[in-house]
Design a protein around this motif. Structure first.
Motif, PDB file in Angstrom:
ATOM      1  N   ARG A 199      37.999  49.066  41.961  1.00 32.32           N
ATOM      2  CA  ARG A 199      38.451  49.000  40.587  1.00 32.32           C
ATOM      3  C   ARG A 199      39.951  49.636  40.238  1.00 32.32           C
ATOM      4  NH1 ARG A 199      33.188  50.693  37.051  1.00 32.32           N
ATOM      5  NH2 ARG A 199      31.863  48.724  37.441  1.00 32.32           N
ATOM      6  N   ARG A 200      40.102  50.679  40.947  1.00 36.32           N
ATOM      7  CA  ARG A 200      41.431  51.351  40.778  1.00 36.32           C
ATOM      8  C   ARG A 200      42.484  50.298  41.370  1.00 36.32           C
ATOM      9  NH1 ARG A 200      44.614  54.832  44.098  1.00 36.32           N
ATOM     10  NH2 ARG A 200      43.017  54.298  45.593  1.00 36.32           N
ATOM     11  N   ASP A 210      42.432  47.383  41.329  1.00 38.56           N
ATOM     12  CA  ASP A 210      42.736  46.005  40.283  1.00 38.56           C
ATOM     13  C   ASP A 210      43.050  46.271  39.250  1.00 38.56           C
ATOM     14  OD1 ASP A 210      41.406  44.446  42.225  1.00 38.56           O
ATOM     15  OD2 ASP A 210      39.172  44.769  41.274  1.00 38.56           O
TER      16      ASP A 210
END
Length: 168
Positions: A164-165, A167
């Motif tokens: 997530r980081r 992205d």
């Protein structure tokens, strides 16, 4: 003065530089290897003889914590002793500044303020050397063998967060 070389483990972790196997082997061979004391051996690291008796309990407490973290060896004992002495001197200077402020003695405040600042710098330098500050711990590279075993569920969660980081 050039930029300080980073340990090969940190270079690989960042993933920004491609090294051949030969380059990796050469870098690993040139890096100093200090192993943390084996289980139970950390308590054999004694306080320096010059350390005042009233600071030895503090030395033993911090030594235990640093050994458990895997970042302390016999080579660090003098630095830990200097840290404790500087911390004690800083506290004493801080009290003197406070007393001088209460007495409204401007000259004493200036004199003790300089002493307080000097002690703070010594304390901060030793703390950084030992990994006692947040920024110093962020620069530490702990060998794989000394890292705690990961829980598979936690590892999966960390991978998800890392994805997530990237992205974002």
């Amino acid at each position: 003065m050039g930029k300080q070389k980073e340990p090969i483990a940190l270079v690989e972790a960042k993933g920004r530089k491609h090294l051949t196997k030969a380059e990796k082997a050469e870098r690993e061979a040139s890096e100093p290897v200090l192993s943390a004391p084996a289980s139970g051996e950390g308590s054999k690291i004694r306080a320096p003889v010059w350390l005042p008796a009233y600071l030895r309990d503090d030395f033993n407490d911090l030594r235990t914590q640093l050994v458990e973290a895997g970042i302390f060896s016999k080579l660090d004992r003098d630095t830990l002793g200097r840290y404790l002495v500087a911390q004690r001197q800083y506290t004493a200077a801080m009290r003197q500044v406070s007393d001088a402020l209460d007495a409204q003695d401007v000259e004493a405040v200036a004199a003790w303020g300089k002493e307080q600042e000097r002690c703070f710098k010594q304390c901060r330098a030793c703390a950084a050397d030992l990994g006692l500050t947040i920024s110093a711990r962020c620069r530490l590279v702990i060998p794989e063998a000394l890292r705690p075993k990961e829980d598979p569920e936690e590892a999966a969660f960390l991978k998800l967060l890392e994805g997530r980081r990237r992205d974002a």
